[in-house]
Design a protein around this motif. Structure first.
Motif, PDB file in Angstrom:
ATOM      1  N   LYS A 174      32.240 -35.509 -24.348  1.00  0.00           N
ATOM      2  CA  LYS A 174      32.147 -36.943 -24.555  1.00  0.00           C
ATOM      3  C   LYS A 174      33.469 -37.693 -24.238  1.00  0.00           C
ATOM      4  O   LYS A 174      34.438 -37.163 -24.347  1.00  0.00           O
ATOM      5  CB  LYS A 174      31.900 -37.029 -26.100  1.00  0.00           C
ATOM      6  CG  LYS A 174      31.688 -38.465 -26.888  1.00  0.00           C
ATOM      7  CD  LYS A 174      31.243 -38.457 -28.142  1.00  0.00           C
ATOM      8  CE  LYS A 174      32.391 -38.377 -29.139  1.00  0.00           C
ATOM      9  NZ  LYS A 174      31.978 -38.484 -30.588  1.00  0.00           N
ATOM     10  N   LYS A 175      33.089 -38.655 -23.570  1.00  0.00           N
ATOM     11  CA  LYS A 175      34.620 -39.456 -23.074  1.00  0.00           C
ATOM     12  C   LYS A 175      35.272 -40.151 -24.348  1.00  0.00           C
ATOM     13  O   LYS A 175      34.610 -40.841 -25.027  1.00  0.00           O
ATOM     14  CB  LYS A 175      34.184 -40.751 -22.352  1.00  0.00           C
ATOM     15  CG  LYS A 175      33.914 -40.337 -20.597  1.00  0.00           C
ATOM     16  CD  LYS A 175      35.271 -40.116 -20.120  1.00  0.00           C
ATOM     17  CE  LYS A 175      34.941 -39.500 -18.641  1.00  0.00           C
ATOM     18  NZ  LYS A 175      36.368 -39.004 -18.001  1.00  0.00           N
ATOM     19  N   ILE A 176      36.318 -39.360 -24.518  1.00  0.00           N
ATOM     20  CA  ILE A 176      37.342 -40.237 -25.752  1.00  0.00           C
ATOM     21  C   ILE A 176      38.642 -40.442 -25.142  1.00  0.00           C
ATOM     22  O   ILE A 176      39.084 -40.045 -24.338  1.00  0.00           O
ATOM     23  CB  ILE A 176      37.394 -39.513 -26.970  1.00  0.00           C
ATOM     24  CG1 ILE A 176      37.868 -38.057 -26.833  1.00  0.00           C
ATOM     25  CG2 ILE A 176      35.862 -38.912 -27.527  1.00  0.00           C
ATOM     26  CD1 ILE A 176      38.347 -37.314 -27.927  1.00  0.00           C
ATOM     27  N   ASP A 177      39.266 -41.532 -25.833  1.00  0.00           N
ATOM     28  CA  ASP A 177      40.423 -42.137 -25.206  1.00  0.00           C
ATOM     29  C   ASP A 177      41.551 -41.300 -25.309  1.00  0.00           C
ATOM     30  O   ASP A 177      42.222 -41.214 -24.413  1.00  0.00           O
ATOM     31  CB  ASP A 177      40.860 -43.134 -26.292  1.00  0.00           C
ATOM     32  CG  ASP A 177      42.097 -44.008 -25.537  1.00  0.00           C
ATOM     33  OD1 ASP A 177      42.044 -44.293 -24.652  1.00  0.00           O
ATOM     34  OD2 ASP A 177      42.742 -44.462 -26.445  1.00  0.00           O
ATOM     35  N   LYS A 178      41.462 -40.235 -26.260  1.00  0.00           N
ATOM     36  CA  LYS A 178      42.680 -39.164 -26.284  1.00  0.00           C
ATOM     37  C   LYS A 178      42.673 -38.082 -25.330  1.00  0.00           C
ATOM     38  O   LYS A 178      43.862 -37.455 -25.430  1.00  0.00           O
ATOM     39  CB  LYS A 178      42.889 -38.983 -27.691  1.00  0.00           C
ATOM     40  CG  LYS A 178      43.417 -40.172 -28.717  1.00  0.00           C
ATOM     41  CD  LYS A 178      43.403 -39.674 -30.153  1.00  0.00           C
ATOM     42  CE  LYS A 178      43.751 -40.716 -30.928  1.00  0.00           C
ATOM     43  NZ  LYS A 178      43.159 -40.438 -32.351  1.00  0.00           N
ATOM     44  N   ILE A 179      41.565 -37.762 -24.753  1.00  0.00           N
ATOM     45  CA  ILE A 179      41.340 -36.693 -23.841  1.00  0.00           C
ATOM     46  C   ILE A 179      41.496 -37.306 -22.510  1.00  0.00           C
ATOM     47  O   ILE A 179      40.159 -37.864 -22.390  1.00  0.00           O
ATOM     48  CB  ILE A 179      40.190 -35.598 -24.188  1.00  0.00           C
ATOM     49  CG1 ILE A 179      40.338 -35.377 -25.622  1.00  0.00           C
ATOM     50  CG2 ILE A 179      40.148 -34.676 -23.186  1.00  0.00           C
ATOM     51  CD1 ILE A 179      41.562 -34.239 -25.974  1.00  0.00           C
ATOM     52  N   ARG A 180      42.305 -37.060 -21.605  1.00  0.00           N
ATOM     53  CA  ARG A 180      42.277 -37.555 -20.290  1.00  0.00           C
ATOM     54  C   ARG A 180      42.467 -36.428 -19.227  1.00  0.00           C
ATOM     55  O   ARG A 180      42.843 -35.313 -19.686  1.00  0.00           O
ATOM     56  CB  ARG A 180      43.371 -38.833 -20.148  1.00  0.00           C
ATOM     57  CG  ARG A 180      42.887 -39.966 -20.815  1.00  0.00           C
ATOM     58  CD  ARG A 180      44.092 -40.793 -21.093  1.00  0.00           C
ATOM     59  NE  ARG A 180      43.902 -41.925 -21.966  1.00  0.00           N
ATOM     60  CZ  ARG A 180      43.282 -43.168 -21.481  1.00  0.00           C
ATOM     61  NH1 ARG A 180      42.983 -43.423 -20.140  1.00  0.00           N
ATOM     62  NH2 ARG A 180      42.958 -44.099 -22.082  1.00  0.00           N
ATOM     63  N   ASN A 181      42.358 -36.900 -18.136  1.00  0.00           N
ATOM     64  CA  ASN A 181      42.553 -36.024 -16.872  1.00  0.00           C
ATOM     65  C   ASN A 181      41.810 -34.506 -17.018  1.00  0.00           C
ATOM     66  O   ASN A 181      42.237 -33.728 -16.528  1.00  0.00           O
ATOM     67  CB  ASN A 181      44.011 -35.712 -16.628  1.00  0.00           C
ATOM     68  CG  ASN A 181      44.816 -36.923 -16.469  1.00  0.00           C
ATOM     69  OD1 ASN A 181      44.663 -37.976 -15.945  1.00  0.00           O
ATOM     70  ND2 ASN A 181      46.050 -36.908 -17.040  1.00  0.00           N
ATOM     71  N   GLU A 182      40.551 -34.604 -17.416  1.00  0.00           N
ATOM     72  CA  GLU A 182      39.792 -33.334 -17.517  1.00  0.00           C
ATOM     73  C   GLU A 182      39.295 -32.855 -16.161  1.00  0.00           C
ATOM     74  O   GLU A 182      39.119 -33.627 -15.272  1.00  0.00           O
ATOM     75  CB  GLU A 182      38.567 -33.469 -18.440  1.00  0.00           C
ATOM     76  CG  GLU A 182      37.313 -34.330 -17.858  1.00  0.00           C
ATOM     77  CD  GLU A 182      37.168 -35.779 -18.248  1.00  0.00           C
ATOM     78  OE1 GLU A 182      38.429 -36.255 -18.634  1.00  0.00           O
ATOM     79  OE2 GLU A 182      36.275 -36.174 -18.576  1.00  0.00           O
ATOM     80  N   PRO A 183      39.505 -31.546 -16.013  1.00  0.00           N
ATOM     81  CA  PRO A 183      39.101 -30.831 -14.889  1.00  0.00           C
ATOM     82  C   PRO A 183      37.436 -30.873 -14.898  1.00  0.00           C
ATOM     83  O   PRO A 183      36.839 -31.397 -15.827  1.00  0.00           O
ATOM     84  CB  PRO A 183      39.580 -29.446 -15.043  1.00  0.00           C
ATOM     85  CG  PRO A 183      39.581 -29.277 -16.394  1.00  0.00           C
ATOM     86  CD  PRO A 183      39.783 -30.509 -16.916  1.00  0.00           C
ATOM     87  N   LEU A 184      36.958 -30.476 -13.672  1.00  0.00           N
ATOM     88  CA  LEU A 184      35.379 -30.310 -13.864  1.00  0.00           C
ATOM     89  C   LEU A 184      35.128 -29.245 -14.743  1.00  0.00           C
ATOM     90  O   LEU A 184      35.814 -28.071 -14.595  1.00  0.00           O
ATOM     91  CB  LEU A 184      34.847 -29.895 -12.453  1.00  0.00           C
ATOM     92  CG  LEU A 184      35.347 -30.863 -11.231  1.00  0.00           C
ATOM     93  CD1 LEU A 184      34.884 -30.210  -9.932  1.00  0.00           C
ATOM     94  CD2 LEU A 184      34.379 -32.103 -11.568  1.00  0.00           C
ATOM     95  N   ILE A 185      34.215 -29.151 -15.636  1.00  0.00           N
ATOM     96  CA  ILE A 185      33.935 -28.262 -16.621  1.00  0.00           C
ATOM     97  C   ILE A 185      32.597 -27.418 -16.433  1.00  0.00           C
ATOM     98  O   ILE A 185      31.627 -28.422 -16.789  1.00  0.00           O
ATOM     99  CB  ILE A 185      34.402 -28.446 -18.191  1.00  0.00           C
ATOM    100  CG1 ILE A 185      35.666 -29.203 -18.224  1.00  0.00           C
ATOM    101  CG2 ILE A 185      34.460 -27.315 -19.102  1.00  0.00           C
ATOM    102  CD1 ILE A 185      35.928 -30.130 -19.516  1.00  0.00           C
ATOM    103  N   TRP A 186      32.488 -26.489 -15.946  1.00  0.00           N
ATOM    104  CA  TRP A 186      30.902 -25.998 -15.850  1.00  0.00           C
ATOM    105  C   TRP A 186      30.648 -24.660 -16.617  1.00  0.00           C
ATOM    106  O   TRP A 186      31.748 -23.968 -17.128  1.00  0.00           O
ATOM    107  CB  TRP A 186      30.914 -25.493 -14.639  1.00  0.00           C
ATOM    108  CG  TRP A 186      30.379 -26.957 -13.883  1.00  0.00           C
ATOM    109  CD1 TRP A 186      31.385 -28.002 -13.522  1.00  0.00           C
ATOM    110  CD2 TRP A 186      29.222 -27.214 -13.217  1.00  0.00           C
ATOM    111  NE1 TRP A 186      30.780 -28.931 -12.691  1.00  0.00           N
ATOM    112  CE2 TRP A 186      29.693 -28.555 -12.711  1.00  0.00           C
ATOM    113  CE3 TRP A 186      28.103 -26.552 -13.061  1.00  0.00           C
ATOM    114  CZ2 TRP A 186      28.402 -29.127 -11.907  1.00  0.00           C
ATOM    115  CZ3 TRP A 186      27.075 -27.445 -12.541  1.00  0.00           C
ATOM    116  CH2 TRP A 186      27.297 -28.762 -11.896  1.00  0.00           C
ATOM    117  N   ARG A 187      29.511 -24.301 -17.094  1.00  0.00           N
ATOM    118  CA  ARG A 187      29.075 -23.280 -17.576  1.00  0.00           C
ATOM    119  C   ARG A 187      27.904 -22.551 -16.911  1.00  0.00           C
ATOM    120  O   ARG A 187      27.069 -22.956 -16.488  1.00  0.00           O
ATOM    121  CB  ARG A 187      28.446 -23.479 -19.180  1.00  0.00           C
ATOM    122  CG  ARG A 187      27.857 -22.645 -19.881  1.00  0.00           C
ATOM    123  CD  ARG A 187      27.712 -23.097 -21.375  1.00  0.00           C
ATOM    124  NE  ARG A 187      26.881 -24.171 -21.520  1.00  0.00           N
ATOM    125  CZ  ARG A 187      27.158 -25.080 -22.512  1.00  0.00           C
ATOM    126  NH1 ARG A 187      27.942 -24.741 -23.430  1.00  0.00           N
ATOM    127  NH2 ARG A 187      26.295 -26.265 -22.659  1.00  0.00           N
TER     128      ARG A 187
END
Lengths: 499, 360
Positions: free
Chosen positions: B96-109
C-alpha cells in the motif's frame, strides 16, 4: 694485529668501587680482574658481551656497560657490523655464528596494528567483575557430528591439548639450555596448566614426572627419541624448521655434551650433535604424512602431532599440505625467533615475519575449508600480551614463547649463547654457571609472567566486549593497521585505522 | 556513502514474537501492535516481520520474496530461477502506498520447487540445493536480493518504522501461527531494504537486538562452509550459524544455544559428568561459533520459535505464556498491549534458550 674494536666498554666508578671482586668472580668471560699492584679493578673490554651480570651484582652500583663511542668514519653503506664481520672472517675463514633472534631493523607488524575497544553501541566487560575466559583447546575439530546407531551424538573429541591460557613455552633443548632452565619451564607449565617443549634434545629422566605438560620433539637428528620418550609427552612435535635458521638443522657443540646430556640425547659424551638440514626420511609431503602416522601409530592415536615449520615465502601452501598430512597442530616460527646458535647470515636474512605468515596461512586454510583440521600455533618474537592478542585476532589458536621466557629467567639478550658461557645460568652446561639459576625462583618468575599476561589479555578482551578468547580467534575486525600500505593490509586482512 | 554490505553498521533494536502453541491463526496486525509500542527503540531506519503458516495453499513450495533494484536485475534473477526451479506462481507482493515508506525497490514473490533433474545432477539434498541457489543469487546477481526463502513462511521488511512497514505490506491480510517483528536503530544510514530484519535462509528467520563482538570470528568460520556474508550484519551471520547447526549438523535448538551462548567454564565445572562431557565437546569443537557481546534473538523455523539472550544477558528480553499463547519481547509493554492477562511472565537468564514448538 687485531683489527676489531671492542663493542662495549666497562665504565667503573672508582670512587664507588669497594674492590670486593664480585664482578671478577661472576664474569665467565674473564673481563674483570684485580690489579695486585695498583689494588684497582681493571677490565678487559674485548671480552665483554654486555650481559649485565656484573652490573646487576655490583653491591655499590659502580658499574655500567656502554657502547664503545669509538667509531669508524661515517658511512651510510658500510656499517660497523659490516666492517667488523669482514675482519672476523678474514682472520678465521669461518662462518659467522650468532644467537637469539634476528636483530635487524626490519618492519615489525605487531607494532603497526592497533586493537579495538567498545564504545556506546555495545558494552565493554569488566574482567574484575565478570567471568573472562582464556581457556582454549588445540587439535583437530569435529565439524561433522558423529552419531551412534541410535542417532545419539558421540561426545568424543579428537586428541588435543587443553590450555588454561593460549601460551606455550617453545622448543629449547636440554643442552642448548641448562637443567635448571628446563626444570623451571617444566614446573611453571604444570602450575599454569600449559605446556613446555623439550626441543630436539630428548627428555631428562628427572622430568618425566612433568609429562602431562610436556611436548616431546622429534627433529632431524632424532636425538633422544625412543618409545618411552614418545609416550611421556602430551603431544609430539615434528620439527621441520625453525624461524631463526630455516633450511638448516640444529648444532650443539661437543663441549656442551656433558654426561647427563649425552645420556639424554643418546650420543657419546663430547661429540658434536649436528642435526641434518632435512629429515632424511622426509623429502616431500607424502613422506611427512608417513612420519606423522608412524608417530601416531607408535602412541596408539592418543596424542596430537604438531608439525613445526619456519615461516618462509610460500608458507601458506606448505601449511595447507601439512594440514592434509594428518597433523593436528601446525606451529609456525617467524624470522625473529630465537636460537642457541645459528649462522648469522641465515638468522638475519632468511624467512619472513610471523604476522604475515600467520595471516596468509589462516586465510588460505579457511578458503580451502580445512582450517578446523588443524590448530595454528605461532612463535618467533611474541614480546608481550598485546602481541598475543593481535596474533589471536589474526587467526592463531595459541602462541609459542621462548625468548620472553628466557628473559623472565634473567636472560639479558647479549646474544652469545653459542659460547656456552651464559653468566645467567641459562644457555650453559658449566655446573658453576648453571647453579646461578635457581629453579625455585625461576619457575615462579615464569608463572608470574604468564599470570601477568593473562590479566592483560583479559583487560584487552574485556575492552572489546569479548569474554572468551575463542571469540577473539580470527576476529580481524578487532584490528586496524597503522602506517601500512594497501598490500600489507590485504595480506593481514585488516583495514587501516580510521576506516 | 557506502551501502550496507560494503560497511559494517552496528545497531540497537526492539524485537517481539508471538507463537500459538496449538497452531491457531494470529492476524498480522497483532505483531504490528506489539512492536509499535516500542517505537522509541527504533529510529526509522529499518523494520520488518516474519510470519509462519501464512501460505497454507502453497505450503509445499518454497516462497521466495525478492527485492530488485531494477528490471535488469529482475530479468537476470528470473532467468536463474527458471533454470533451477519450477515456478508455480509469481506476482508482485501487494503493498500500500503510504507517505512514510518511500524509495521502495521492486518487490516480487515466487512459489517454487527445485527442478528434479537439476537437483539430481547436483547430488545435493533438496534444502541444501535451495540454500545454495539463494546464496548464489544474493552474492552473484547484482541488484537482486532474495530475502525470504522458506516454505509456508514469509519475511516482510523495509526502511522505516516497523508499524509503517507493517501497514505498507498490509500484514492484516495474513494469518499465521507465529510472528516475529523487529524495529531497527542503526548507527548509520543504511538506506537499503535488504539490511532490515528479519534475516532469513530457508525457513529460518532471525530478529536480533544487539551488537556482537565475536562477529568476524563467526563470519570467517561460517564462510568456510559455503556461506557468503554479504550484508556484514550480525543477524545474517547468526542465521547462517543456525542453519549450519540445525539443518546441516542436526543439532536441537537447545544444543545450538549451548554452543552460541555457551555456559561459562566455571558453570560447566559444577555440572554432572555427563553434561560436562557434552558441553566441553561443544565448546571445543564449535569454539568459533561462540557469540559474545550483547544480543537477544528470536529464531523462527517451521513449527518452532526460540528466544535466546547472550550469556551475560546484556539485552533486555522477557517471555510470557498463557495456555495457548507465548509471547517474547524486548519490553513487557509489547506483550501487555496484546494480552493484559498473563499466567506466567519471566525473564530468561543469559544463555538460557526458551523454545516453543507446535503441539501435536
Amino acid at each position: 694485529m687485531e683489527y676489531l674494536l671492542n663493542e662495549y666498554e666497562v665504565e667503573r666508578d672508582d670512587y664507588r668501587c669497594i674492590r670486593c671482586g664480585v664482578c671478577a668472580r661472576q664474569c665467565a668471560n674473564g673481563v674483570h680482574s684485580l690489579n695486585e699492584v695498583t689494588k684497582r679493578m681493571e677490565a678487559d673490554n674485548s671480552q665483554c658481551v654486555n650481559c649485565h651480570r656484573c652490573v646487576s651484582l655490583c653491591p655499590s652500583g659502580a658499574l655500567k656497560i656502554v657502547k664503545n663511542r669509538h667509531t669508524f668514519r661515517d658511512n651510510a653503506n658500510w656499517s660497523r657490523d659490516n666492517i667488523t664481520e669482514i675482519y672476523k672472517q678474514a682472520a678465521t675463514g669461518g662462518v659467522l655464528l650468532s644467537s637469539m633472534g634476528n636483530p635487524k631493523d626490519y618492519p615489525g607488524y605487531f607494532d603497526r596494528m592497533l586493537i579495538n575497544a567498545s564504545q556506546v553501541t555495545n558494552p565493554s566487560i569488566d574482567p574484575l567483575r565478570e567471568p573472562m575466559e582464556t581457556k582454549t583447546f588445540l587439535g583437530k575439530k569435529i565439524t561433522d557430528i558423529v552419531r551412534d546407531s541410535e542417532g545419539r551424538i558421540v561426545y568424543k573429541s579428537k586428541p588435543g591439548l587443553e590450555l588454561s591460557v593460549p601460551i606455550m613455552f617453545s622448543a629449547m633443548s636440554y643442552g642448548s639450555i641448562s637443567y635448571n632452565a628446563h626444570e623451571s619451564l617444566a614446573r611453571a607449565s604444570r602450575d599454569l596448566g600449559i605446556y613446555y617443549n623439550t626441543g630436539e634434545g630428548g627428555l631428562h629422566k628427572d622430568f618425566y614426572q612433568y609429562g602431562a605438560n610436556t611436548i616431546v620433539q622429534v627433529a632431524s637428528g632424532r636425538f633422544g627419541v625412543h618409545k618411552d620418550y614418545l609416550e611421556a609427552g602430551a603431544a609430539i612435535e615434528i620439527k621441520m624448521g625453525q624461524g631463526a635458521k630455516p633450511g638448516i638443522g640444529g648444532h650443539l657443540p661437543g663441549a656442551k655434551i656433558i654426561k647427563d646430556i649425552s645420556e639424554t640425547r643418546m650420543i657419546p659424551e663430547g661429540s658434536d650433535a649436528i642435526s641434518p638440514a632435512p629429515h632424511h626420511d622426509i623429502y616431500s609431503i607424502e613422506d611427512l604424512r608417513q612420519l606423522v602416522y608412524s608417530l601416531k601409530e607408535a602412541t596408539n592415536y592418543k596424542k596430537p602431532v604438531i608439525v613445526k615449520i619456519a615461516a618462509v615465502h610460500n608458507v601458506a601452501a606448505i601449511a595447507s599440505g601439512v594440514a592434509r598430512s594428518g597433523a593436528d597442530i601446525i606451529a609456525i616460527d617467524g624470522y625473529r625467533g630465537g636460537t642457541g646458535a645459528a649462522p648469522t647470515r641465515i638468522r638475519d636474512n632468511v624467512g619472513i615475519p610471523i604476522e604475515l605468515a600467520l595471516a596468509s596461512v589462516d586465510e588460505r586454510l579457511r578458503q580451502e575449508g580445512i582450517r578446523e583440521e588443524v590448530s595454528i600455533v605461532v612463535g618467533g618474537s611474541i614480546r608481550s600480551s598485546a602481541d598475543i592478542v593481535k596474533a589471536i585476532a589474526l587467526g592463531a589458536d595459541a602462541v609459542y614463547i621462548a625468548t620472553s621466557a628466557l628473559i623472565a629467567l634473567g636472560c639479558h639478550l647479549c646474544r652469545n649463547c653459542q659460547m656456552g658461557k651464559c653468566n645467567w645460568g641459562i644457555a650453559t652446561q658449566d655446573p658453576e654457571l648453571v647453579k646461578r639459576l635457581n629453579p625455585n625462583i625461576g619457575y615462579k618468575r615464569l608463572v608470574n609472567l604468564i599470570t601477568a599476561w593473562k590479566h592483560e589479555i583479559e583487560e584487552m578482551m574485556g575492552g572489546m566486549g569479548i569474554n572468551s578468547i575463542e571469540a577473539l580467534k580470527g576476529n580481524r575486525f578487532m584490528l586496524r593497521g597503522i602506517g601500512l600500505n594497501q598490500k600489507e593490509l590485504d595480506i593481514l586482512g585488516i583495514k587501516h585505522a580510521g576506516e | 556513502m557506502l551501502r550496507e554490505g560494503e560497511v559494517r553498521i552496528p545497531s540497537g533494536c526492539a524485537i517481539s514474537g508471538i507463537f500459538h502453541k496449538k497452531g491457531g491463526n494470529i492476524n498480522g496486525s497483532d505483531i504490528i501492535k506489539s512492536i509499535s509500542v516500542m517505537h522509541d527503540r527504533s529510529n526509522g531506519l529499518g523494520g520488518g516481520f516474519a510470519g509462519y503458516g501464512i501460505y497454507p495453499e502453497y505450503k509445499n513450495y518454497y516462497a521466495f520474496h525478492v527485492f530488485y533494484d531494477d528490471k535488469a536485475s529482475k530479468a537476470a534473477c528470473e532467468l536463474f530461477l527458471e533454470d533451477h526451479f519450477d515456478i508455480v506462481n509469481l506476482s508482485r507482493i501487494p503493498t500500500k502506498k503510504i507517505d512514510k515508506i518511500r524509495n521502495e525497490p521492486l518487490i516480487w514473490r515466487y512459489f517454487v520447487a527445485p527442478l528434479p533433474t537439476k537437483l539430481a545432477s547436483r547430488q545435493l539434498d533438496e534444502r541444501e540445493y535451495v540454500a545454495q541457489c539463494v546464496i548464489n543469487v544474493n552474492s552473484k546477481i547484482n541488484g537482486a536480493y532474495i530475502f525470504s526463502s522458506g516454505k509456508n513462511m514469509g519475511i516482510f521488511k523495509a526502511v522505516g518504522f516497523p508499524e509503517d512497514v507493517g501497514e505498507f505490506y498490509m500484514l492484516d491480510n495474513y494469518e499465521g501461527y507465529c510472528w516475529t517483528g523487529h524495529g531497527r536503530y542503526p548507527t548509520n544510514t543504511p538506506g537499503w531494504w535488504g539490511g532490515a530484519h528479519p534475516f532469513g535462509i530457508l525457513d529460518y528467520s532471525v530478529v536480533h537486538n544487539g551488537e556482537i563482538s565475536s562477529y568476524d570470528a563467526n563470519r570467517r568460520y561460517i564462510e568456510s562452509y559455503g556461506y557468503k556474508c554479504n550484508l556484514l550484519t550480525d543477524t545474517e551471520v547468526i542465521s547462517y550459524i543456525i542453519d549450519f547447526l540445525n539443518r546441516r549438523q542436526r543439532l536441537s535448538f537447545q544444543d545450538i544455544a549451548s554452543i552460541i551462548a555457551a555456559p561459562f567454564w566455571s558453570t560447566i565445572s559444577k555440572l554432572d559428568e555427563k553434561l560436562q562431557q557434552k558441553l566441553i565437546y561443544f565448546r571445543n569443537n564449535y569454539a568459533s561459533l561462540l557469540i559474545t557481546g550483547p544480543f537477544s534473538i528470536l529464531v523462527g523455523s517451521e513449527g518452532k520459535l526460540m528466544a535466546l539472550n547472550d550469556r551475560l544477558k546484556l539485552r533486555s528480553m522477557i517471555v510470557a505464556e498463557n495456555d495457548e499463547m507465548a509471547y517474547v519481547a524486548s519490553e513487557e509493554c509489547a506483550i501487555r498491549i496484546l494480552e493484559p492477562q498473563i499466567n506466567r511472565l519471566y525473564a530468561p537468564r543469559g544463555g538460557e534458550a526458551v523454545v516453543f514448538s507446535l503441539e501435536e
